[in-house]
Scaffold this motif. Sequence first.
Motif, short mmCIF file in Angstrom:
data_model
loop_
_atom_site.label_atom_id
_atom_site.label_comp_id
_atom_site.label_asym_id
_atom_site.label_seq_id
_atom_site.Cartn_x
_atom_site.Cartn_y
_atom_site.Cartn_z
N LYS A 1 32.79 20.77 -8.15
CA LYS A 1 32.61 22.23 -8.08
C LYS A 1 33.94 22.87 -7.71
N THR A 2 34.24 23.93 -8.45
CA THR A 2 35.51 24.61 -8.20
C THR A 2 35.39 26.05 -8.69
N GLU A 3 36.47 26.78 -8.54
CA GLU A 3 36.53 28.15 -9.06
C GLU A 3 37.70 28.26 -10.01
N ALA B 1 42.28 25.47 -12.32
CA ALA B 1 41.33 25.57 -11.22
C ALA B 1 41.90 24.78 -10.06
N TRP B 2 41.48 25.13 -8.85
CA TRP B 2 41.99 24.42 -7.68
C TRP B 2 40.99 23.37 -7.25
N ILE B 3 41.51 22.19 -6.94
CA ILE B 3 40.70 21.22 -6.19
C ILE B 3 41.52 20.86 -4.98
N ARG C 1 46.35 21.96 -8.26
CA ARG C 1 46.05 22.84 -9.39
C ARG C 1 45.73 21.95 -10.58
N ARG D 1 32.74 30.60 -10.87
CA ARG D 1 32.46 29.19 -10.54
C ARG D 1 32.56 28.32 -11.79
N THR E 1 32.43 23.97 -13.11
CA THR E 1 32.26 22.56 -12.75
C THR E 1 33.17 21.75 -13.66
N ASP F 1 38.46 18.27 0.03
CA ASP F 1 37.46 19.31 0.33
C ASP F 1 36.07 18.72 0.57
N GLN G 1 34.21 16.75 -1.40
CA GLN G 1 33.44 16.30 -2.56
C GLN G 1 33.76 14.82 -2.82
#
Length: 370
Positions: free
Chosen positions: A245-247, A254-256, A260, A275, A277, A317, A319
Amino acid sequence: MTETGVVLTDIRKSFGNLEVIHGIDLMITEGSFVVFVGPSGCGKSTLLRMIAGLEEVTDGEIEIKGRNVTDLDPSDRGIAMVFQSYALYPHMSVRENLAFGLKMARTPEREIDARVRAASAILKIDPLLERRPGQLSGGQRQRVAIGRAIVRKPDVFLFDEPLSNLDAELRVSMRIEIARLHRELGNTMIYVTHDQTEAMTLADMIVVLRDGRVEQTGSPREIYENPANTFVAGFIGSPRMNLLKTEYAGDGSAWIGKNRIATQIDDKQVAAGDRLTLGIRPEHMNVGTDGEGTMRARVDFFEYLGGTQFLYCQLEDGQTVTAEHRSPVPVQAGEILHFRWQADDLRVFDAEGLRLRPLDRCTAQRGQSI
Ligand SMILES: Nc1ncnc2c1ncn2[C@@H]1O[C@H](COP(=O)(O)OP(=O)(O)OP(=O)(O)O)[C@@H](O)[C@H]1O
Ligand SMILES: [Mg+2]
């Protein structure tokens, strides 16, 4: 044009006032092997039993070989069904079990004999013909149950989890037998399972069901490589696809955690803050060195399987991700790894869980490491 084997049009089923099948349309090509797969309770057996005529449809139409069979009795539909519970007559010999249905249909003795002999040869059960079901192993009983379907010479074979009572080794060998049977007989076969290895190996076409709806249909390769949504992505494949899950950060990435990740998705498709995935299969996660676009993760534990290892890791994070590690280089629990993958192996899903495809794949740098 291929002749159409089985066509379902807007099939619905309610038990009392609870609808469990919500309007299914399906076209099954004559001679193909179709597998219905999905979690327990999603309606696989109900759908199969409606095709068999063992369950009435609440609404919709079923055609077999161009004939509307919706209101016909099971015996008039040109089908034969094999169940998980073999449903053999315990007091009859194998030969009598095979012949029983034909006798009931007043088939001439000589014809019965010929058909029983042919089925027995296909399934290699000649030595078992005079035994009773109680004197057979599980695999042998299932073979007899399949034989009972073969002697009826149906247009369509229907299987409802025929192998789930067998032990692991026998399942594999019976799976291969069923594939061989399909090749030899060439009939349309519809097979229900929740074993995704059976689905992947047997099917020409997989139908993934959830809660009485079709989530996706396609060849095993299409379903595996291009799942239409996060449900299919997570259901087919073992260990399952990592779904992170990310934005969307804008500018295609997207950032995890602090990393990046390039997504090949575009500002025209989603807005910053939406949002997303990110889906990536364990076998596509490669251990690399630290650097731009890698995913940093700590190994929680791993499973050593000889030819390969599965690493269960945690991102910064929180996950979790699973990686398949084929390298002989040993990995320790607690170790920090940096994962990379080919850009083309990443799948992106929107806030509703639907697949987003890169808008213009030609401009995306194929095979680039991120
Ligand atoms: N005779 C019945 N009366 C009421 N509800 C039923 C009946 N048969 C099935 N259902 C319901 O219909 C839904 C679909 O059931 P079905 O047996 O088709 O699932 P399935 O996909 O075959 O599951 P499984 O993998 O566990 O065999 C379930 O919610 C089930 O509870
Ligand atoms: Mg079932």
